[in-house]
Design a protein around this motif. Structure first.
Motif, short mmCIF file in Angstrom:
data_model
loop_
_atom_site.label_atom_id
_atom_site.label_comp_id
_atom_site.label_asym_id
_atom_site.label_seq_id
_atom_site.Cartn_x
_atom_site.Cartn_y
_atom_site.Cartn_z
N PHE A 1 -27.85 40.06 34.56
CA PHE A 1 -28.80 38.97 34.40
C PHE A 1 -28.91 38.42 32.98
CE2 PHE A 1 -30.17 41.43 38.13
CZ PHE A 1 -30.12 40.43 39.09
N GLY A 2 -28.17 38.99 32.05
CA GLY A 2 -28.02 38.39 30.74
C GLY A 2 -29.33 38.10 30.03
N LEU A 3 -29.51 36.84 29.62
CA LEU A 3 -30.66 36.45 28.80
C LEU A 3 -31.98 36.68 29.51
CD1 LEU A 3 -31.13 35.24 25.96
CD2 LEU A 3 -31.25 32.99 27.06
N TRP B 1 -41.25 35.04 34.53
CA TRP B 1 -40.96 35.88 35.69
C TRP B 1 -40.17 35.12 36.76
CZ3 TRP B 1 -40.81 40.84 36.20
CH2 TRP B 1 -40.79 41.42 37.47
N GLN B 2 -40.39 33.83 36.87
CA GLN B 2 -39.70 33.04 37.89
C GLN B 2 -38.19 32.96 37.66
OE1 GLN B 2 -41.08 31.96 40.64
NE2 GLN B 2 -43.18 32.44 40.10
N ARG B 3 -37.71 33.42 36.51
CA ARG B 3 -36.26 33.41 36.27
C ARG B 3 -35.52 34.40 37.17
NH1 ARG B 3 -36.12 33.86 29.66
NH2 ARG B 3 -37.42 32.04 29.18
N TRP B 4 -36.21 35.44 37.62
CA TRP B 4 -35.54 36.39 38.50
C TRP B 4 -35.21 35.71 39.83
CZ3 TRP B 4 -33.83 40.52 36.19
CH2 TRP B 4 -34.52 41.09 35.14
N PRO B 5 -34.03 35.95 40.39
CA PRO B 5 -33.63 35.22 41.59
C PRO B 5 -34.44 35.55 42.83
CG PRO B 5 -32.02 36.92 41.05
CD PRO B 5 -32.96 36.83 39.89
N SER B 6 -35.15 36.68 42.83
CA SER B 6 -35.91 37.07 44.02
C SER B 6 -37.41 36.95 43.82
CB SER B 6 -35.58 38.53 44.37
OG SER B 6 -35.90 39.38 43.26
#
Length: 353
Positions: free
Chosen positions: A107-109, A170-175
């Motif tokens: 997930f990098g950055l 937090w919304q950057r996480w795909p789930s």
């Protein structure tokens, strides 16, 4: 009726008492207290209560857990700060583990910048079927809960313009985020298996929905709240979550609100942006309304459950207190306005042992 047990997990920053900057001493803090758990970054630590039956019991445990964590932090030469993001710039230090190393690779950055602190509420359910019926029916009210807890206006040394910038990070996480109704435990399980089958998530623990079935406990876990500046606010959020869970369980024979996930995302964004100081989307109409009015509607929605649990008076008192003094986000901005110093914002938030 048997009152459902509830519990709270809280994440905290470990900060330099003088400069206010987060410090990567999580391992030392964990070594000082068995009750604490580590997190993704070494600049934070997590506490958890046992399952509680009453709000008095929960309040005592939240305070005791904060005291334990603050004492362990002091022993490591730092302070404990209930802030959902760091007001000052920080380059987080990942906690050594094979799982976290793989998260960083994938997930990098997102991982490099993921230093946020939330408050997760667990409420007991009788079965996965009941749990899914609950999470399907509480969806409209999760954004107002998030607004009630907003405590992260600053990011990277700047005012983000949001009351909860943690939500945006937090919304950057795909789930992560809002979700559509599942309909049954079998369909929920099928979703989890399909998500894992994409080889995007490492494991079921990365199903970061706003509300989910816990992987470790027979509970529904609601994950929308910032860690609260005030322990009373954490108790309030937990009480309202328990009220929502009981209300939803009692309505299992009624279809859940068919509101689209896209509209829930808009509601979550508004809660993150203005918190209790602006307008939220009212789940009764899906139109903007003043935040205190929407929270009053939430209390009205769960009043029978609050009465059965003996929580209604306390909830009303705690909600009135938040409306009067504001959330942690308001307090942080007030301190900055008064001092012009983000380090002072952190020092003001420190929880003393």
């Amino acid at each position: 009726m048997t009152v459902r047990t509830l519990g709270v997990e809280e994440e905290f920053l470990l900060v330099d008492r003088r400069t206010g900057r987060p410090r990567a001493v999580g391992q030392a803090v964990l070594a000082a207290a068995d009750e604490l758990t580590g997190e993704l970054q070494q600049e934070q630590v997590e506490t958890g209560t046992r399952p509680c039956h009453t709000l008095d019991e929960l309040s005592a445990q939240v305070r005791a857990a904060r005291h334990t964590a603050a004492t362990a932090a002091a022993g490591a030469g730092v302070a404990l700060a209930p802030l959902a993001t760091s007001p000052l710039p920080v380059e987080p230090t990942i906690t050594p583990s094979r799982r976290y190393a793989e998260m960083a690779r994938r997930f990098g950055l997102t991982v490099d910048e993921e230093l946020t602190c939330g408050c997760h509420v667990h409420v007991a359910v009788d079965s996965p079927d009941e749990g899914v019926a609950v999470i399907d029916r509480i969806r409209p009210w999760l954004a107002p809960l998030a607004a009630l807890s907003t405590n992260s206006p600053f990011w990277g040394g700047e005012d983000s313009g949001y009351r909860s910038y943690r939500t945006q990070v937090w919304q950057r996480w795909p789930s992560a985020g809002p979700y559509a109704p599942f309909g049954s435990a079998e369909r929920y399980r099928a979703f989890v298996d399909a998500a894992l089958g994409t080889d995007t998530l490492l494991d079921e623990g990365m199903v970061y929905l706003d509300a989910r079935l816990s992987c470790r406990h027979p509970t529904v876990e609601v994950r929308v709240a910032d860690v609260c500046l005030e322990p009373d606010d954490a108790v309030l959020v937990a009480a309202l979550v328990r009220g929502l869970v009981q209300t939803a369980a009692d309505a299992r024979d009624t279809a859940p609100d068919p509101v689209r996930t896209e509209l829930l995302r808009l509601a979550a964004w508004r809660a993150s942006r203005t918190g209790m100081e602006g307008e939220l989307l009212d789940p009764r109409t899906w139109r903007p309304a003043k935040a205190p009015e929407v929270l009053d509607a939430l209390v009205a929605h769960v009043t029978p459950a609050l009465e059965e649990a003996g929580d209604l008076r306390v909830v009303r008192e705690l909600l009135d207190a938040v409306v009067y003094r504001g959330t942690g986000a308001r307090r942080q901005r007030e301190v900055l306005c008064r001092t012009g110093d983000l380090a002072a914002v952190v020092r003001d938030a420190v929880h003393e042992p």
